[in-house]
Scaffold this motif. Structure first.
Motif, short mmCIF file in Angstrom:
data_model
loop_
_atom_site.label_atom_id
_atom_site.label_comp_id
_atom_site.label_asym_id
_atom_site.label_seq_id
_atom_site.Cartn_x
_atom_site.Cartn_y
_atom_site.Cartn_z
N PRO A 79 -13.54 7.07 129.52
CA PRO A 79 -14.96 6.84 129.82
C PRO A 79 -15.89 7.78 129.05
O PRO A 79 -15.67 8.99 129.00
N GLY A 80 -16.91 7.18 128.45
CA GLY A 80 -17.89 7.95 127.70
C GLY A 80 -17.61 8.07 126.22
O GLY A 80 -18.44 8.60 125.47
N GLU A 105 -4.31 3.36 125.25
CA GLU A 105 -5.57 2.97 125.85
C GLU A 105 -5.72 3.62 127.22
O GLU A 105 -4.76 3.69 128.00
N TYR A 106 -6.92 4.10 127.49
CA TYR A 106 -7.21 4.65 128.81
C TYR A 106 -7.00 3.58 129.87
O TYR A 106 -7.43 2.43 129.72
N SER A 107 -6.34 3.97 130.95
CA SER A 107 -6.10 3.05 132.06
C SER A 107 -6.58 3.72 133.35
O SER A 107 -6.09 4.79 133.72
N PRO A 108 -7.56 3.13 134.04
CA PRO A 108 -8.08 3.75 135.27
C PRO A 108 -7.03 3.78 136.38
O PRO A 108 -6.32 2.80 136.59
N TYR A 113 -9.90 11.72 138.59
CA TYR A 113 -11.26 12.18 138.29
C TYR A 113 -12.04 11.14 137.50
O TYR A 113 -13.24 10.93 137.71
N ALA A 114 -11.38 10.46 136.56
CA ALA A 114 -12.09 9.61 135.60
C ALA A 114 -12.41 8.22 136.13
O ALA A 114 -13.24 7.52 135.54
N ASP A 119 -20.08 4.87 132.04
CA ASP A 119 -19.84 4.54 130.63
C ASP A 119 -18.38 4.19 130.36
O ASP A 119 -17.77 4.67 129.40
N GLN A 120 -17.83 3.33 131.22
CA GLN A 120 -16.47 2.83 130.98
C GLN A 120 -16.47 2.00 129.69
O GLN A 120 -17.39 1.23 129.42
N VAL A 121 -15.46 2.17 128.87
CA VAL A 121 -15.38 1.48 127.58
C VAL A 121 -14.77 0.09 127.79
O VAL A 121 -13.69 -0.02 128.39
N PRO A 122 -15.42 -0.97 127.31
CA PRO A 122 -14.88 -2.33 127.48
C PRO A 122 -13.49 -2.47 126.86
O PRO A 122 -13.19 -1.86 125.82
#
Length: 219
Positions: A79-80, A105-108, A113-114, A119-122
């Motif tokens: 995010p961001g 890839e970022y995975s929620p 914390y994140a 501003d989560q990235v599509p």
């Protein structure tokens, strides 16, 4: 213990003393947990460092040991992450010319914390960014493997026909294809005859005295 390999080193803990110990181990392999290089973005991730500092450390290690090998992993789409952050990462990958890189890839994850950061990235943008990074790194890795053609290296035979030098960590990096007659668990000196993407093909092996007992100890 003939071969010891340290994995997942935090750059903030990479002291001169630790570097000296790794180089003295005869396995000059540095698996650095960098995650990103944009200073602003690393602070969003609550992590230490920045690309300039990382590049200086890598250059210092290479000045001490020309055969030092580097791996790192990077999170894409945390995010961001802005276009400028992404461009900084691309520039770093190009300039650092690491032997191996992983991009994820970022995975929620609930409870982290994140997960609720703005501003989560599509997902589509994450896919584009990671594809761009992987294409760049694949070319760098292939070039570095091509440079090893005709080199004479020592390998540890993991299984029939498969060996690794200090440049290849188990399960995550490429391999060296060696003559199947070489005993599993032994060290051998081979000449690199060809490169096939991340993998190398060796020939003309001479078995070395002593056995590694099949172990490349990682810590």
């Amino acid at each position: 213990m003939p071969r010891t390999r340290l994995l997942y080193l935090y750059p903030s803990d990479l002291s001169d003393e630790l570097i000296d110990a790794i180089l003295a181990s005869k396995v000059p392999y540095f698996d650095l947990s960098l995650q990103h290089v944009s200073k602003a973005h690393l602070r969003r991730m609550r992590r230490w460092g920045d690309g300039e500092r990382f590049l200086k450390r890598i250059a210092d290690i290479r000045s001490r040991e020309a055969d030092a090998t580097f791996r790192s992993n990077f999170i894409v789409g945390y995010p961001g992450e802005t276009e400028d952050d992404h461009d900084q990462l691309l520039s770093f990958v190009r300039e650092a010319s690491l032997d191996w890189c992983g991009f994820f890839e970022y995975s929620p994850e609930e409870g982290t914390y994140a997960v609720n950061l703005p501003d989560q990235v599509p997902a589509g943008l994450m896919h584009e960014r990671i594809a761009e990074l992987r294409e760049l790194q694949d070319a760098i890795t292939a070039s570095k493997r091509d440079e090893l053609i005709d080199a004479v290296v020592e390998v540890l035979v993991d299984e029939p026909g498969v060996g690794r030098s200090h440049r290849e960590a188990p399960q995550i990096d490429g391999i060296i294809r060696v003559p199947t007659a070489l005993a599993v668990g032994s060290f051998a000196t081979v000449r690199i005859a060809d490169a096939q993407g991340p993998d190398l093909v060796a020939e003309g092996a001479d078995a070395n005295d002593g056995s590694a007992q099949g172990a490349d100890h990682a810590g």
